[in-house]
Design a protein around this motif. Structure first.
Motif, PDB file in Angstrom:
ATOM      1  N   CYS A  41       0.850  -1.198   0.000  1.00 51.86           N
ATOM      2  CA  CYS A  41       0.000   0.000   0.000  1.00 51.86           C
ATOM      3  C   CYS A  41       0.883   1.244   0.000  1.00 51.86           C
ATOM      4  N   HIS A  43      -0.119   4.223   0.843  1.00 53.30           N
ATOM      5  CA  HIS A  43      -0.652   5.250   1.740  1.00 53.30           C
ATOM      6  C   HIS A  43      -0.048   5.220   3.136  1.00 53.30           C
ATOM      7  N   HIS A  82      -8.679   2.789  -1.857  1.00 54.76           N
ATOM      8  CA  HIS A  82      -7.368   2.553  -2.471  1.00 54.76           C
ATOM      9  C   HIS A  82      -7.321   1.225  -3.226  1.00 54.76           C
TER      10      HIS A  82
END
Length: 269
Positions: A41, A43, A82
């Protein structure tokens, strides 16, 4: 209810804990450490807990909604934010979740993983927590305690432990945390306690509760006295003062010298 909240990072890195409250709701999230491993990920954990917390408070705006249903909705909504990330990665950003909601006659609670909720009664304390993670890879947990906190050997031992834990995360043979699927919400501990039995309650990440549960440097009576006298910030300060007496983790073996901490202290009118 009246709620005092506070959160503080354990060091120089961004805070991965999150806390919020309304007059009827207290929520604490504790983002799980990545130990420097890949998450799939872009983020990061602070983004994840912030998004999950906001969506969770919104999902529980309806007073009678089951807490697990609101958490499941929030988990699915954050996953949809996401889609370009690898949400199937076993290290995808994740968090513990603890929720306390005051109703007309009872406190409803939800606990997913090891951030406890503690209820203060006239003569005792009820601790609600989910310690299934402690049953996973105990030999690797023990290995981390052989080394002083912050040494290269300790860092590598923690990395090996987290890597192994990830393989059992959100499986029937392991433990459950908030991650990329709403299914985890239905593996949380839930229940209710009558308001008439309770004098106060607190919701804590394990970075705050460890003053009592791991360090045994205070009792729950001491912790509630600190909360009344100095508020949520005061309890976190008490944790930091204790940790400063053991900077190498020799008295109290742990993964970090100081972990992120979050507290919500709830008092009835």
């Amino acid at each position: 209810m009246r709620v005092s909240i506070a959160t503080a990072p354990g060091g120089a890195n961004p805070n991965e804990d999150w806390v919020a409250a309304t007059p009827a709701l207290a929520v604490v999230l504790d983002g799980l450490s990545t130990a420097g491993l890949d998450t799939g990920c872009r983020h990061g954990v602070p983004w994840y807990v912030s998004q999950l917390g906001g969506h969770l408070v919104a999902a529980l705006a309806e007073p009678g909604r089951p807490l697990a249903d609101g958490l499941a909705q929030a988990l699915n909504q954050v996953a949809a934010l996401h889609p370009g990330c690898d949400l199937g990665n076993p290290g995808t950003p994740s968090a513990t979740v603890s929720i306390l909601r005051a109703g007309a006659a009872s406190f409803d609670y939800l606990v997913l993983a090891d951030s406890p909720i503690v209820f203060e009664r006239a003569d005792d304390y009820q601790v609600v927590t989910d310690l299934r993670v402690d049953t996973v890879v105990p030999e690797l947990r023990a290995e981390t305690e052989r080394f002083a906190t912050g040494t290269p050997e300790h860092t590598e031992a923690v990395r090996r432990m987290v890597e192994a834990q990830r393989l059992t995360r959100n499986t029937v043979d392991g433990y459950w945390v908030a991650a990329s699927s709403g299914e985890a919400a239905h593996h949380a501990l839930t229940g209710a306690v009558p308001l008439a039995d309770i004098q106060a309650a607190t919701v804590l990440s394990d970075g705050a509760s460890r003053l009592v549960t791991e360090y045994r440097a205070a009792s729950w009576a001491d912790a509630f006295a600190t909360l009344r006298e100095a508020g949520a910030d005061g309890l976190i300060s008490a944790v930091r003062k204790a940790e400063a007496t053991d900077p190498d983790g020799l008295r109290w073996p742990r993964y970090k010298v100081s972990d992120d901490a979050a507290v919500a202290f709830c008092q009835l009118p």
